[in-house]
Motif scaffolding. Structure first.
Motif, short mmCIF file in Angstrom:
data_model
loop_
_atom_site.label_atom_id
_atom_site.label_comp_id
_atom_site.label_asym_id
_atom_site.label_seq_id
_atom_site.Cartn_x
_atom_site.Cartn_y
_atom_site.Cartn_z
N VAL A 52 8.94 62.54 26.86
CA VAL A 52 9.55 61.74 25.80
C VAL A 52 10.60 60.83 26.41
O VAL A 52 11.47 61.29 27.17
N VAL A 53 10.52 59.53 26.10
CA VAL A 53 11.50 58.55 26.57
C VAL A 53 11.96 57.72 25.38
O VAL A 53 11.25 57.55 24.40
N GLU A 54 13.18 57.22 25.48
CA GLU A 54 13.75 56.42 24.38
C GLU A 54 13.12 55.03 24.28
O GLU A 54 12.85 54.55 23.20
N ASP A 55 12.95 54.36 25.41
CA ASP A 55 12.48 52.98 25.42
C ASP A 55 11.23 52.89 26.30
O ASP A 55 11.31 52.75 27.52
N VAL A 56 10.07 52.96 25.66
CA VAL A 56 8.79 52.99 26.37
C VAL A 56 8.59 51.71 27.20
O VAL A 56 8.16 51.77 28.34
N ASP A 57 8.93 50.57 26.62
CA ASP A 57 8.69 49.31 27.32
C ASP A 57 9.56 49.18 28.57
O ASP A 57 9.08 48.74 29.62
N ALA A 58 10.81 49.56 28.48
CA ALA A 58 11.69 49.51 29.64
C ALA A 58 11.22 50.51 30.70
O ALA A 58 11.21 50.20 31.90
#
Length: 137
Positions: free
Chosen positions: A84-90
């Motif tokens: 799980v990550v907060e900002d997938v695009d970054a």
């Protein structure tokens, strides 16, 4: 959707089984996992399942469904891991900048997650996304 507070782990091993229903049965009956969710496709195969053990969980499904994950796992290493990550695009941009092999670009999923897939140097498949199932204790 990436909130990992309140019982939401940030890493989920992901597994594919020839007989995912038997795997769910064994993991719950023999190994004490708790079934959180099991979703079947129209063909009766397990499209996605979530099982908890303590404050962690695994996600699993059936081989041969034709999903992107099923296809990339065909020639993969021994496992897949969902993080799980907060900002997938970054996160994806960073992976690309470091030369990671991208298997699926950031994609919005029907169940509300945004995620992408990459392969590590040993062939294991890593998925990074915003979906974080809640594990209620």
């Amino acid at each position: 959707m990436a909130d990992t507070s309140g019982g939401r782990p940030s890493i989920y091993p992901t597994l594919l089984y020839t007989d995912a229903k038997a795997a769910v049965r064994q993991l719950t009956e023999a190994f004490g996992f708790t079934e959180l969710a099991v979703y079947e496709g129209e063909d009766g195969k397990v499209a996605h399942a979530e099982l908890a053990q303590g404050n962690g969980a695994v996600m699993l499904g059936s081989k041969g469904t034709g999903s992107t994950f099923d296809k990339v796992m065909k020639d993969a290493g021994t496992t897949g891991v969902y993080v799980v990550v907060e900002d997938v695009d970054a996160h994806h941009r960073r992976a690309v900048e470091h030369g990671a092999e991208i298997l699926m670009p950031p994609t919005d999923q029907d169940y509300g997650s945004r995620d992408y897939m990459a392969r590590d140097t040993e062939g294991n498949v890593w998925s990074f996304g915003t979906y974080a199932p809640e594990i209620k204790g």
